[in-house]
Write an enzyme that holds these catalytic residues in place. Structure first.
Site, PDB file in Angstrom:
ATOM      1  N   SER A 156       8.955   4.153  11.565  1.00 23.11           N
ATOM      2  CA  SER A 156       7.647   3.521  11.535  1.00 23.11           C
ATOM      3  C   SER A 156       6.991   3.655  12.908  1.00 23.11           C
ATOM      4  O   SER A 156       7.350   4.534  13.695  1.00 23.11           O
ATOM      5  CB  SER A 156       7.793   2.058  11.103  1.00 23.11           C
ATOM      6  OG  SER A 156       6.524   1.459  10.904  1.00 23.11           O
ATOM      7  N   TYR A 170      -3.434   4.332   8.659  1.00 31.91           N
ATOM      8  CA  TYR A 170      -2.133   4.587   9.281  1.00 31.91           C
ATOM      9  C   TYR A 170      -1.382   3.289   9.527  1.00 31.91           C
ATOM     10  O   TYR A 170      -0.203   3.154   9.167  1.00 31.91           O
ATOM     11  CB  TYR A 170      -2.341   5.338  10.593  1.00 31.91           C
ATOM     12  CG  TYR A 170      -1.059   5.596  11.358  1.00 31.91           C
ATOM     13  CD1 TYR A 170      -0.160   6.571  10.934  1.00 31.91           C
ATOM     14  CD2 TYR A 170      -0.758   4.879  12.518  1.00 31.91           C
ATOM     15  CE1 TYR A 170       1.011   6.818  11.633  1.00 31.91           C
ATOM     16  CE2 TYR A 170       0.410   5.121  13.227  1.00 31.91           C
ATOM     17  CZ  TYR A 170       1.287   6.084  12.785  1.00 31.91           C
ATOM     18  OH  TYR A 170       2.441   6.322  13.476  1.00 31.91           O
ATOM     19  N   LYS A 174       2.105   2.256   7.614  1.00 31.93           N
ATOM     20  CA  LYS A 174       3.341   1.988   8.349  1.00 31.93           C
ATOM     21  C   LYS A 174       3.796   0.542   8.144  1.00 31.93           C
ATOM     22  O   LYS A 174       5.009   0.269   8.100  1.00 31.93           O
ATOM     23  CB  LYS A 174       3.147   2.288   9.839  1.00 31.93           C
ATOM     24  CG  LYS A 174       3.053   3.773  10.160  1.00 31.93           C
ATOM     25  CD  LYS A 174       4.309   4.538   9.758  1.00 31.93           C
ATOM     26  CE  LYS A 174       4.331   5.953  10.333  1.00 31.93           C
ATOM     27  NZ  LYS A 174       5.515   6.722   9.894  1.00 31.93           N
TER      28      LYS A 174
END
Length: 258
Positions: A156, A170, A174
């Site tokens: 991650s 994004y 994550k």
């Protein structure tokens, strides 16, 4: 993955020994993925190397074989489930098992703003950073649980813990990946351990586009970005029997960002 090396007389090196294991690393042909592939091979594992670039996977496979290990290079776009299904089938046909899965492939393009983020960009970012790891973790995790167990590492980002504007898809993907770690750890435990390796800024090839200031300094306890090889010990810990009692955890490797 059964602990080894922590019995009386067992050496520390045994805890990190991956002899006889098979590791599959996505985004494995460059950057942090490349470092992990080579580290696993040096620790005794055979490796499945996958990324979108077949030629780069092949070049790294030759390096692994030069270390005396077996390697399989397989191109795969992890945002596409049909390609993931093929990747899993090919890996199991070649090696008969996967003991270590590293969901490392990712992409983090900037958007002009949240409002101007296109559906295409959103779907691409979520696909690579979350949809792909979900599918791979589900397919391989199930096989691990039905077999001899294993370790899944979801790579991650500090972006999920300290999100910033223009990185909405994004950061969200994550963060979802972090949650997936918990889901898979509970679903496939106790034979399968699933952990998050939360990476901060590293001086991989992507850093060549950063401003010089960002390449030299970070807002962190250490004060600077990491070198790619500095991911290795954390990856080996999570992949190996050294972390036999660690699952559902998030390990920050970010120099102490704040």
């Amino acid at each position: 993955m059964t602990p080894q090396g922590n019995e009386p007389g067992g050496g520390v090196a045994q805890l990190f020994d991956l002899t006889g294991k098979v590791a599959l690393v996505t985004g494995g042909s460059r950057g942090l993925g490349r470092e992990m592939v080579l580290a696993f091979a040096r620790a005794g594992a055979d490796v499945v190397i996958t990324s979108r670039k077949a030629d780069r996977c092949g070049e790294l496979a030759e390096e692994v074989e030069a270390l005396g290990r077996k390697a399989l290079a397989q191109a795969c776009h992890v945002g596409r489930w049909d390609e993931i299904d093929t990747l899993v089938d090919v890996a199991y046909e070649r090696f008969g098992k996967v003991d270590i899965l590293v969901n490392n492939a990712g992409m983090s393009p900037l958007a002009p703003s949240s409002e101007e983020t296109t559906e295409e960009l959103f779907d691409k970012v979520v696909g690579v950073n979350f949809k792909g790891p979900f599918r791979l973790g589900a397919l391989i995790g199930r096989r691990m649980a039905d077999g001899d167990g294993g370790s899944i590492i979801n790579v991650s980002s500090s972006g999920a813990l300290m999100p910033q504007p223009r990185f909405g898809p994004y950061a969200g993907a994550k963060a979802a990946l972090n949650a997936l770690t918990q889901v898979l750890a509970l679903e496939y435990g106790p034979k399968v351990r699933v952990n998050t390796l939360s990476a901060g800024p590293f001086l991989t090839d992507i850093a060549t586009s950063w401003p010089e200031e960002a390449r030299q300094r970070t807002r962190s306890a250490v004060g600077h970005p990491g070198r790619p090889e500095e991911i290795v010990t954390s990856a080996l810990y999570l992949a190996s029997p050294a972390s036999s009692y660690t699952t559902g955890a998030l390990l920050r490797v970010d120099g102490g960002l704040f």
